[in-house]
Design a protein around this motif. Structure first.
Motif, PDB file in Angstrom:
ATOM      1  N   ALA A  87      24.851   0.713   2.105  1.00 40.13           N
ATOM      2  CA  ALA A  87      24.629  -0.261   3.504  1.00 40.13           C
ATOM      3  C   ALA A  87      23.388   0.213   4.455  1.00 40.13           C
ATOM      4  CB  ALA A  87      25.831  -0.623   4.345  1.00 40.13           C
ATOM      5  N   LEU A  88      23.448   1.410   4.663  1.00 40.73           N
ATOM      6  CA  LEU A  88      22.360   2.165   5.254  1.00 40.73           C
ATOM      7  C   LEU A  88      21.271   2.183   4.440  1.00 40.73           C
ATOM      8  CD1 LEU A  88      21.574   4.141   7.672  1.00 40.73           C
ATOM      9  CD2 LEU A  88      22.341   5.871   6.237  1.00 40.73           C
ATOM     10  N   GLN A  89      21.125   2.358   3.330  1.00 42.79           N
ATOM     11  CA  GLN A  89      20.011   2.133   2.265  1.00 42.79           C
ATOM     12  C   GLN A  89      19.306   0.801   2.553  1.00 42.79           C
ATOM     13  OE1 GLN A  89      20.766   2.993  -1.647  1.00 42.79           O
ATOM     14  NE2 GLN A  89      18.661   3.708  -2.229  1.00 42.79           N
ATOM     15  N   LEU A  90      20.098  -0.099   2.289  1.00 45.55           N
ATOM     16  CA  LEU A  90      19.568  -1.602   2.314  1.00 45.55           C
ATOM     17  C   LEU A  90      18.862  -1.801   3.702  1.00 45.55           C
ATOM     18  CD1 LEU A  90      22.612  -3.302   0.351  1.00 45.55           C
ATOM     19  CD2 LEU A  90      20.235  -2.833  -0.331  1.00 45.55           C
ATOM     20  N   VAL A  91      19.550  -1.398   4.663  1.00 47.43           N
ATOM     21  CA  VAL A  91      18.959  -1.924   6.045  1.00 47.43           C
ATOM     22  C   VAL A  91      17.605  -1.198   6.099  1.00 47.43           C
ATOM     23  CG1 VAL A  91      19.431  -1.674   8.497  1.00 47.43           C
ATOM     24  CG2 VAL A  91      21.198  -2.135   7.174  1.00 47.43           C
ATOM     25  N   GLN A  92      17.318   0.079   5.944  1.00 46.75           N
ATOM     26  CA  GLN A  92      16.547   0.783   5.947  1.00 46.75           C
ATOM     27  C   GLN A  92      15.325   0.359   5.130  1.00 46.75           C
ATOM     28  OE1 GLN A  92      17.694   4.812   5.463  1.00 46.75           O
ATOM     29  NE2 GLN A  92      18.218   5.122   7.397  1.00 46.75           N
ATOM     30  N   HIS A  93      15.517  -0.076   3.891  1.00 51.11           N
ATOM     31  CA  HIS A  93      14.659  -0.485   2.839  1.00 51.11           C
ATOM     32  C   HIS A  93      14.142  -1.894   3.432  1.00 51.11           C
ATOM     33  CE1 HIS A  93      12.559  -0.515  -0.870  1.00 51.11           C
ATOM     34  NE2 HIS A  93      12.972  -1.501  -1.176  1.00 51.11           N
ATOM     35  N   VAL A  94      14.795  -2.801   3.883  1.00 54.72           N
ATOM     36  CA  VAL A  94      14.177  -3.841   4.233  1.00 54.72           C
ATOM     37  C   VAL A  94      13.245  -3.773   5.434  1.00 54.72           C
ATOM     38  CG1 VAL A  94      14.901  -6.088   5.382  1.00 54.72           C
ATOM     39  CG2 VAL A  94      16.130  -5.362   3.578  1.00 54.72           C
ATOM     40  N   ALA A  95      13.704  -2.889   6.352  1.00 56.34           N
ATOM     41  CA  ALA A  95      12.940  -2.516   7.687  1.00 56.34           C
ATOM     42  C   ALA A  95      11.613  -1.884   7.212  1.00 56.34           C
ATOM     43  CB  ALA A  95      13.533  -1.610   8.613  1.00 56.34           C
ATOM     44  N   SER A  96      11.518  -1.120   5.888  1.00 58.49           N
ATOM     45  CA  SER A  96      10.278  -0.502   5.556  1.00 58.49           C
ATOM     46  C   SER A  96       9.340  -1.251   4.604  1.00 58.49           C
ATOM     47  CB  SER A  96      10.688   1.118   4.681  1.00 58.49           C
ATOM     48  OG  SER A  96      11.195   0.406   3.536  1.00 58.49           O
ATOM     49  N   LYS A  97       9.700  -2.559   4.421  1.00 62.04           N
ATOM     50  CA  LYS A  97       8.854  -3.452   3.442  1.00 62.04           C
ATOM     51  C   LYS A  97       8.501  -4.620   4.321  1.00 62.04           C
ATOM     52  CE  LYS A  97       9.128  -1.600  -0.629  1.00 62.04           C
ATOM     53  NZ  LYS A  97       8.292  -1.444  -1.327  1.00 62.04           N
ATOM     54  N   PRO A  98       7.284  -4.730   5.131  1.00 66.47           N
ATOM     55  CA  PRO A  98       6.836  -5.694   5.927  1.00 66.47           C
ATOM     56  C   PRO A  98       6.530  -7.057   5.046  1.00 66.47           C
ATOM     57  CG  PRO A  98       5.744  -3.777   6.638  1.00 66.47           C
ATOM     58  CD  PRO A  98       6.465  -3.510   5.200  1.00 66.47           C
ATOM     59  N   TRP A  99       6.977  -8.001   5.669  1.00 65.05           N
ATOM     60  CA  TRP A  99       6.362  -9.376   4.996  1.00 65.05           C
ATOM     61  C   TRP A  99       4.921 -10.053   5.411  1.00 65.05           C
ATOM     62  CZ3 TRP A  99       6.873 -14.185   7.539  1.00 65.05           C
ATOM     63  CH2 TRP A  99       6.404 -15.511   6.734  1.00 65.05           C
ATOM     64  N   GLN A 100       4.340 -10.508   4.317  1.00 69.55           N
ATOM     65  CA  GLN A 100       3.170 -11.190   4.908  1.00 69.55           C
ATOM     66  C   GLN A 100       3.069 -12.525   4.531  1.00 69.55           C
ATOM     67  OE1 GLN A 100      -0.594  -9.045   3.575  1.00 69.55           O
ATOM     68  NE2 GLN A 100      -2.021 -10.524   4.352  1.00 69.55           N
ATOM     69  N   HIS A 101       3.055 -13.294   5.301  1.00 74.04           N
ATOM     70  CA  HIS A 101       2.751 -14.681   5.030  1.00 74.04           C
ATOM     71  C   HIS A 101       1.477 -15.222   4.266  1.00 74.04           C
ATOM     72  CE1 HIS A 101       2.305 -19.311   6.217  1.00 74.04           C
ATOM     73  NE2 HIS A 101       3.292 -19.292   5.199  1.00 74.04           N
ATOM     74  N   GLN A 102       1.389 -16.039   3.572  1.00 73.68           N
ATOM     75  CA  GLN A 102       0.132 -16.366   2.739  1.00 73.68           C
ATOM     76  C   GLN A 102      -1.016 -16.875   3.393  1.00 73.68           C
ATOM     77  OE1 GLN A 102       1.517 -18.986  -0.412  1.00 73.68           O
ATOM     78  NE2 GLN A 102       2.453 -17.448  -1.726  1.00 73.68           N
ATOM     79  N   GLN A 103      -0.808 -17.572   4.517  1.00 74.97           N
ATOM     80  CA  GLN A 103      -1.610 -18.169   5.172  1.00 74.97           C
ATOM     81  C   GLN A 103      -1.838 -17.098   6.375  1.00 74.97           C
ATOM     82  OE1 GLN A 103      -0.435 -21.870   6.151  1.00 74.97           O
ATOM     83  NE2 GLN A 103      -0.537 -22.843   4.194  1.00 74.97           N
ATOM     84  N   HIS A 104      -1.348 -16.154   6.703  1.00 70.88           N
ATOM     85  CA  HIS A 104      -1.609 -15.297   7.935  1.00 70.88           C
ATOM     86  C   HIS A 104      -2.031 -13.633   7.423  1.00 70.88           C
ATOM     87  CE1 HIS A 104      -0.350 -18.402  10.427  1.00 70.88           C
ATOM     88  NE2 HIS A 104       0.663 -18.580   9.899  1.00 70.88           N
ATOM     89  N   ARG A 105      -2.854 -13.142   7.893  1.00 69.99           N
ATOM     90  CA  ARG A 105      -3.261 -11.856   7.624  1.00 69.99           C
ATOM     91  C   ARG A 105      -2.329 -10.693   7.889  1.00 69.99           C
ATOM     92  NH1 ARG A 105     -10.018 -11.677   7.564  1.00 69.99           N
ATOM     93  NH2 ARG A 105     -10.214 -13.356   6.389  1.00 69.99           N
ATOM     94  N   HIS A 106      -1.683 -10.994   9.107  1.00 66.17           N
ATOM     95  CA  HIS A 106      -0.970  -9.717   9.691  1.00 66.17           C
ATOM     96  C   HIS A 106       0.480  -9.828   9.083  1.00 66.17           C
ATOM     97  CE1 HIS A 106       0.679 -13.547  11.580  1.00 66.17           C
ATOM     98  NE2 HIS A 106       1.914 -12.741  11.717  1.00 66.17           N
ATOM     99  N   ARG A 107       1.125  -8.558   8.810  1.00 64.59           N
ATOM    100  CA  ARG A 107       2.022  -8.044   8.350  1.00 64.59           C
ATOM    101  C   ARG A 107       3.498  -8.098   9.291  1.00 64.59           C
ATOM    102  NH1 ARG A 107       1.569  -6.417   3.138  1.00 64.59           N
ATOM    103  NH2 ARG A 107       3.418  -5.075   2.886  1.00 64.59           N
ATOM    104  N   GLN A 108       4.390  -8.687   8.996  1.00 60.78           N
ATOM    105  CA  GLN A 108       5.535  -8.993   9.872  1.00 60.78           C
ATOM    106  C   GLN A 108       6.710  -7.965   9.303  1.00 60.78           C
ATOM    107  OE1 GLN A 108       6.249 -12.766  11.241  1.00 60.78           O
ATOM    108  NE2 GLN A 108       8.452 -12.330  12.082  1.00 60.78           N
ATOM    109  N   ARG A 109       7.372  -7.329  10.371  1.00 61.87           N
ATOM    110  CA  ARG A 109       8.478  -6.386   9.925  1.00 61.87           C
ATOM    111  C   ARG A 109       9.636  -7.194   9.762  1.00 61.87           C
ATOM    112  NH1 ARG A 109      11.731  -2.297  13.040  1.00 61.87           N
ATOM    113  NH2 ARG A 109      12.393  -0.800  11.681  1.00 61.87           N
TER     114      ARG A 109
END
Length: 359
Positions: free
Chosen positions: A286-308
């Protein structure tokens, strides 16, 4: 290659009927070409008309695939049946005459019609009437055949006709059974898989949890949702929200062991089942999953900024099978407790005692 041809025109529904139409063409065209070759050798035919008409017939059958590709599926089926009836009827009258027995190919038309219009008996009855008219036309055609055959050629034609019918019927039956099984598997998958994320849906996970109650020594349930997910839909639209969901699922799957059951419960809520694990293992994952998701920002195809992206997770665990059915409720309460702790964390809710573990 064969599967790609059979799938022509299936993207807009009626998958099974469209595939059967394409299948009829895939089987029929090679047999037609083979017949043209055998007839040319058998009857020493050199007439330009013969080759021209057979070429037109082949192109007419190929037009069925084109109509399916254009998503004109109903028209493709009607066109294919019409070309088939005209081809066989004319071949038995104008070309080789009734003694060639080519008209017996018409007997395969009704089984094909049954496969193409399973839920439309009125269409099948109309086709049955069409077959009857075609047989009537063959027997009462007024002119002599262009290429009358002697007794040896008649026997050869009869053998070829019945071999063709046997091949067509057996191949259609075999491939129909294969295609039916694929259709059943596809429907079974749709009943258990979430179409957006391609993981289990809630109904399937609850079914597997129910089955596991009497056969496992322990069970860990991890229930989580995406923090502030509504803001993504509000700011970027639901399409962006779907992309964000798929991003989180892919991120979770990067570290999730394959033997665990992972399902979407609906919206942005997900659940993981881990049978026969130990409490420290579940807590570490559970700890590993929470931390791993937070470490992988998401970038929308139409927006350049990456969102945590972050998740809030509730963890429930039990070693007593009579309590397994209550684990989802325990995990749900723990998940809301994680949100109350500030999100991007998990709370472990043991049956006795209850406590939390920050991420």
């Amino acid at each position: 290659m064969l599967n790609n041809i059979l799938n022509i025109g299936t993207r807009k529904g009626q998958r099974h009927a469209v595939r059967m139409t394409n299948l009829f063409i895939v089987i029929g065209l090679p047999l037609l070409i083979l017949n043209v070759f055998v007839q040319a050798l058998e009857f020493n035919i050199t007439a330009t008309e013969f080759w021209l008409i057979n070429g037109i017939v082949i192109l007419a059958y190929c037009a069925t695939l084109l109509l399916n590709w254009l998503n004109q599926n109903e028209l493709a089926r009607a066109w294919m049946i019409t070309v088939f009836v005209l081809d066989i009827t004319l071949a038995s009258t104008r070309w080789f005459g009734i003694e060639s027995l080519i008209f017996f190919h018409l007997v395969i038309l009704y089984p094909v019609a049954f496969l193409l219009w399973q839920n439309k008996p009125s269409i099948r009855n109309a086709l049955l009437a069409l077959i009857s008219v075609a047989f009537f036309a063959v027997f009462y055609w007024p002119s002599e055949p262009m290429y009358p055959s002697n007794i040896e050629q008649r026997h050869s034609s009869m053998a070829l006709v019945f071999i063709n019918c046997a091949i067509l019927l057996s191949l259609v039956a075999k491939l129909f059974s294969v295609d039916t099984q694929r259709a059943h598997n596809h429907l079974a998958k749709q009943a258990r898989i979430d179409p957006l994320t391609n993981i289990l849906n809630r109904r399937e996970l609850e079914r597997q949890l129910e089955q596991a109650c009497s056969s496992v020594a322990s069970m860990a349930v991890m229930l989580f949702d995406i923090d502030k997910f509504k803001a993504i839909n509000d700011q970027h639209g639901h399409h962006a929200g779907d992309e964000a969901l798929k991003h989180v699922v892919a991120t979770i799957q990067e570290v999730l062991p394959e033997e665990l059951m992972f399902a979407r419960f609906g919206g942005d809520e997900f659940c993981i089942l881990w049978p026969n694990c130990k409490r420290p293992q579940a807590q570490y994952l559970a700890l590993q999953l929470v931390q791993h998701v937070a470490s992988k920002p998401w970038q929308h195809q139409q927006h350049r900024h990456r969102q945590r992206m972050t998740i809030s997770m509730g963890l429930a665990f039990d070693t007593q099978s009579q309590h397994l059915s209550k684990l989802l409720i325990e995990a749900d309460h723990a998940m809301y407790a994680a949100k109350g702790k500030g999100r991007n964390t998990f709370v472990a809710a043991w049956i006795k005692p209850k406590h939390s573990v920050p991420a």
